[in-house]
Design an enzyme around this catalytic site. Structure first.
Site, PDB file in Angstrom:
ATOM      1  CG  ASP A  65      -2.117   1.024   0.926  1.00  0.00           C
ATOM      2  OD1 ASP A  65      -2.760   0.734   0.063  1.00  0.00           O
ATOM      3  OD2 ASP A  65      -2.393   2.044   1.745  1.00  0.00           O
ATOM      4  CG  PHE A 143       1.654   4.207 -11.263  1.00  0.00           C
ATOM      5  CD1 PHE A 143       0.804   4.368 -10.532  1.00  0.00           C
ATOM      6  CD2 PHE A 143       2.751   3.440 -11.225  1.00  0.00           C
ATOM      7  CE1 PHE A 143       1.102   3.626  -9.010  1.00  0.00           C
ATOM      8  CE2 PHE A 143       3.066   3.099 -10.254  1.00  0.00           C
ATOM      9  CZ  PHE A 143       2.331   3.053  -8.916  1.00  0.00           C
ATOM     10  CG  HIS A 171       7.247   5.340  -2.852  1.00  0.00           C
ATOM     11  ND1 HIS A 171       7.439   5.859  -4.159  1.00  0.00           N
ATOM     12  CD2 HIS A 171       5.941   4.994  -2.844  1.00  0.00           C
ATOM     13  CE1 HIS A 171       6.535   5.820  -4.798  1.00  0.00           C
ATOM     14  NE2 HIS A 171       5.551   5.357  -3.997  1.00  0.00           N
TER      15      HIS A 171
HETATM   16  P1  IMP Z   1      -2.955   1.864  -3.522  1.00  0.00           P
HETATM   17  O1  IMP Z   1      -3.074   0.705  -4.731  1.00  0.00           O
HETATM   18  O2  IMP Z   1      -4.043   1.677  -2.673  1.00  0.00           O
HETATM   19  O3  IMP Z   1      -1.724   1.351  -2.781  1.00  0.00           O
HETATM   20  O4  IMP Z   1      -2.970   3.179  -3.996  1.00  0.00           O
HETATM   21  C1  IMP Z   1      -1.957   3.860  -4.298  1.00  0.00           C
HETATM   22  C2  IMP Z   1      -1.973   5.234  -4.847  1.00  0.00           C
HETATM   23  O5  IMP Z   1      -1.150   6.008  -4.483  1.00  0.00           O
HETATM   24  C3  IMP Z   1      -2.005   5.200  -6.430  1.00  0.00           C
HETATM   25  O6  IMP Z   1      -3.371   5.116  -6.914  1.00  0.00           O
HETATM   26  C4  IMP Z   1      -1.409   6.610  -6.613  1.00  0.00           C
HETATM   27  O7  IMP Z   1      -2.529   7.596  -6.609  1.00  0.00           O
HETATM   28  C5  IMP Z   1      -0.463   6.842  -5.427  1.00  0.00           C
HETATM   29  N1  IMP Z   1       0.984   6.413  -5.484  1.00  0.00           N
HETATM   30  C6  IMP Z   1       1.532   5.303  -4.981  1.00  0.00           C
HETATM   31  N2  IMP Z   1       2.640   5.174  -5.143  1.00  0.00           N
HETATM   32  C7  IMP Z   1       2.817   5.852  -6.358  1.00  0.00           C
HETATM   33  C8  IMP Z   1       3.979   5.892  -7.381  1.00  0.00           C
HETATM   34  O8  IMP Z   1       4.856   5.483  -7.453  1.00  0.00           O
HETATM   35  N3  IMP Z   1       3.696   6.762  -8.431  1.00  0.00           N
HETATM   36  C9  IMP Z   1       2.580   7.550  -8.536  1.00  0.00           C
HETATM   37  N4  IMP Z   1       1.484   7.421  -7.696  1.00  0.00           N
HETATM   38  C10 IMP Z   1       1.483   6.436  -6.723  1.00  0.00           C
END
Ligand code: IMP
Length: 185
Positions: A65, A143, A171
């Site tokens: 996450d 992305f 990160h």
């Molecule tokens: P998850 O899939 O619930 O972890 O959502 C992560 C969200 O955080 C993504 O949809 C992006 O909006 C943002 N995010 C996390 N890591 C990245 C990255 O490496 N690049 C750009 N956006 C990120």
């Protein structure tokens, strides 16, 4: 090390494969994921890994996450990043920060990785990338918020710096290295 990543995000899979080239990582084949209800990245990462273990109990499962925390927005969108203006992440954030300058544009990406073994062993890795929100969107790599995030010490956005830079410095790359260290300990 063979593992399934409990995610539908091909971008995360690509990055983790590049950051952990000696691990064989596949996307978990699952239908609908349960909603993300955690209040921390760790809770959500653990929830995804646990869901994955129910689907593929005989493999190591990775839960991930991540999110973006902007100082001028009191740390938002944070754990809510995935739900923030679906598909229009960058544009909405730029609009919200229109009148915000200086320190208010400081931001960081955070990533939490959880690995669960078939017999329930748990390992974790956390990674943070400090930076700031750009004045305008630029670049095509990565992305999500990558076209508007400029890492500390850089003058270009993550989307301009590209996938190789991300595989080494993001990160997620940092969390992956921490997880590998925990795994080899
Ligand atoms: P998850 O899939 O619930 O972890 O959502 C992560 C969200 O955080 C993504 O949809 C992006 O909006 C943002 N995010 C996390 N890591 C990245 C990255 O490496 N690049 C750009 N956006 C990120």
């Amino acid at each position: 090390m063979r593992a399934s990543l409990a995610s539908k995000n091909e971008g995360k899979l690509r990055e983790l494969r590049r950051s952990l080239p000696d691990w064989e990582i596949e996307l978990l084949e699952a239908g609908d994921y349960p909603p993300e209800t955690g209040t921390t990245y760790y809770e959500n990462a653990f929830g995804k890994a646990e869901f994955g273990r129910g689907v593929e109990p005989r493999r190591w499962i990775l839960g991930e996450d991540s999110g973006l925390e902007v100082d001028g927005l009191d740390g938002r969108p944070g754990v809510e990043s995935a739900r923030f203006a679906r598909g229009e992440h960058a544009a909405r954030l730029l609009a919200e920060l229109d009148a915000v300058g200086g320190d208010g544009r400081r931001a960081r990406y955070v990533c939490e990785l959880v690995a669960l073994s078939p017999d329930g062993e748990e390992l974790r890795g956390t990674g943070v990338l400090e930076g700031r929100i750009a004045g305008a969107s630029s670049g095509t790599g990565g992305f999500g918020f990558d076209p508007i995030f400029i890492p500390e010490g850089e003058s270009r956005t993550v989307a301009e710096l590209g996938d190789e830079w991300k595989a080494e410095n993001s990160h997620r790359a940092r969390a992956a290295r921490a997880l590998r260290e925990a795994f080899n300990r």
